[in-house]
Design a protein around this motif. Structure first.
Motif, short mmCIF file in Angstrom:
data_model
loop_
_atom_site.label_atom_id
_atom_site.label_comp_id
_atom_site.label_asym_id
_atom_site.label_seq_id
_atom_site.Cartn_x
_atom_site.Cartn_y
_atom_site.Cartn_z
N MET A 108 0.83 -1.20 0.00
CA MET A 108 0.00 0.00 0.00
C MET A 108 0.87 1.25 0.00
N MET A 109 1.92 1.27 0.83
CA MET A 109 2.79 2.44 0.84
C MET A 109 3.45 2.64 -0.52
N ALA A 110 3.89 1.56 -1.15
CA ALA A 110 4.52 1.66 -2.46
C ALA A 110 3.53 2.21 -3.49
N LYS A 111 2.29 1.75 -3.45
CA LYS A 111 1.28 2.24 -4.39
C LYS A 111 0.93 3.70 -4.15
N HIS A 112 1.10 4.16 -2.92
CA HIS A 112 0.85 5.58 -2.60
C HIS A 112 2.08 6.44 -2.83
N GLY A 113 3.16 5.84 -3.36
CA GLY A 113 4.36 6.61 -3.70
C GLY A 113 5.23 6.98 -2.51
N ILE A 114 5.03 6.31 -1.38
CA ILE A 114 5.83 6.58 -0.17
C ILE A 114 7.19 5.91 -0.33
N GLN A 115 8.23 6.62 0.08
CA GLN A 115 9.59 6.07 0.07
C GLN A 115 10.30 6.50 1.34
N PHE A 116 11.10 5.62 1.90
CA PHE A 116 11.93 5.97 3.06
C PHE A 116 13.03 4.94 3.22
N ASP A 117 14.12 5.36 3.87
CA ASP A 117 15.21 4.43 4.15
C ASP A 117 15.17 3.93 5.59
N LYS A 118 14.39 4.61 6.45
CA LYS A 118 14.16 4.14 7.81
C LYS A 118 12.85 4.74 8.29
N ALA A 119 12.24 4.13 9.31
CA ALA A 119 10.97 4.62 9.83
C ALA A 119 10.79 4.16 11.27
N LEU A 120 9.88 4.82 11.94
CA LEU A 120 9.47 4.42 13.29
C LEU A 120 8.03 3.95 13.18
N THR A 121 7.77 2.75 13.68
CA THR A 121 6.43 2.18 13.60
C THR A 121 5.81 2.06 14.98
N PHE A 122 4.49 2.17 15.01
CA PHE A 122 3.73 2.08 16.26
C PHE A 122 2.61 1.06 16.09
N ASP A 123 2.46 0.19 17.08
CA ASP A 123 1.27 -0.66 17.13
C ASP A 123 0.26 0.00 18.07
N ALA A 124 -0.90 -0.64 18.25
CA ALA A 124 -1.93 -0.05 19.09
C ALA A 124 -1.43 0.15 20.52
N GLN A 125 -0.74 -0.84 21.08
CA GLN A 125 -0.29 -0.74 22.46
C GLN A 125 0.64 0.45 22.66
N PRO A 169 -7.44 13.49 8.02
CA PRO A 169 -7.59 12.19 7.36
C PRO A 169 -7.90 11.06 8.35
N TRP A 170 -9.05 10.41 8.15
CA TRP A 170 -9.35 9.22 8.93
C TRP A 170 -8.74 8.02 8.21
N GLY A 171 -8.54 6.94 8.94
CA GLY A 171 -7.80 5.81 8.37
C GLY A 171 -6.33 6.15 8.22
N LEU A 172 -5.82 7.04 9.08
CA LEU A 172 -4.42 7.48 9.04
C LEU A 172 -3.49 6.29 9.23
N TYR A 173 -2.44 6.21 8.39
CA TYR A 173 -1.47 5.14 8.58
C TYR A 173 -0.03 5.57 8.38
N HIS A 174 0.21 6.77 7.84
CA HIS A 174 1.59 7.19 7.60
C HIS A 174 1.75 8.68 7.84
N LEU A 175 2.88 9.03 8.49
CA LEU A 175 3.28 10.44 8.66
C LEU A 175 4.63 10.63 7.98
N ASP A 176 4.72 11.62 7.12
CA ASP A 176 5.96 11.93 6.40
C ASP A 176 6.45 13.29 6.88
N VAL A 177 7.56 13.30 7.61
CA VAL A 177 8.11 14.53 8.20
C VAL A 177 9.21 15.06 7.29
N GLN A 178 9.08 16.32 6.89
CA GLN A 178 10.07 16.92 6.01
C GLN A 178 10.50 18.29 6.55
N ARG A 179 11.81 18.56 6.47
CA ARG A 179 12.31 19.88 6.87
C ARG A 179 11.87 20.92 5.84
N VAL A 180 11.55 22.09 6.32
CA VAL A 180 11.14 23.19 5.42
C VAL A 180 12.38 23.91 4.95
#
Length: 197
Positions: free
Chosen positions: A58-75, A186-197
């Motif tokens: 899904m991330m690939a189809k949405h054009g998301i790219q990253f070399d590292k990430a922080l993931t969170f589960d519900a807990q 956005p509901w159904g949120l699943y990704h945050l992309d943080v970029q420096r301005v």
């Protein structure tokens, strides 16, 4: 001999009591359950490597790219300090209680400084994407809502995560017609992309 055992036990208890205080503040969340939220971009803490186009479909189809990430589960999200809001929702024109961590709290866990110049792209499972400045998100007190009226948000409804704020009280949104107040949420949120301005 009894005195030595007492002192050893007391020292062990004291050290054990200190460990969570020192390690919790610097600890990087570890997703043990299904990942609900991935944060990538200008972050300093990560618990996974690069996007895998074969497995992160899904991330690939949405054009998301990253070399590292922080993931969170519900807990991991449920354990963060919670905030409650009670906006009138556009879907049924009724007030509802939403709760979850502030989006800035989630970003801080990823090592994003609160006073930095960043934009944050918030992407939903349907591909909807909103990008706002970090200062604006803080001003709005945007939540990563996990619960609606005391119940976990459901996939197939507005969840399992919803980037949302109290549009009844935040200018200029409070003065808009109800149907126009939540375009930044956005509901159904699943990704945050943080970029420096």
């Amino acid at each position: 001999m009894h005195k030595r055992e007492f002192l050893t036990a007391a020292a062990a208890t004291a050290v054990a009591g200190l460990l969570p205080l020192t390690s919790a503040s610097a600890a990087t969340p570890v997703a043990r359950g299904p990942v609900l939220l991935t944060v990538s971009g200008a972050i300093t803490r990560a618990n996974r490597g690069a996007l895998d186009p074969a497995l992160d479909q899904m991330m690939a189809k949405h054009g998301i790219q990253f070399d590292k990430a922080l993931t969170f589960d519900a807990q991991a999200l449920y354990q963060m300090p919670k905030v409650q809001i009670k906006p009138t929702l556009e879907y049924d024109a009724k007030p509802h209680t939403l709760s979850g961590p502030l989006l800035t709290t989630v970003l801080a866990a990823a090592g994003v400084p609160a006073n930095g110049a960043f934009t944050v792209g918030m992407r939903a499972v349907d591909g909807y994407n909103v990008s706002l400045g970090l200062a604006e998100l803080a001003r709005m007190r945007m939540l990563v809502a996990t619960h609606l009226d005391g119940h976990p948000l459901a996939l197939g409804g507005l969840g399992p995560l919803w980037a949302v704020f109290d549009a009844d009280t935040v200018a200029p949104f409070k003065d808009l017609p109800l149907k126009e107040r939540f375009a930044q949420c956005p509901w159904g949120l699943y990704h945050l992309d943080v970029q420096r301005v």
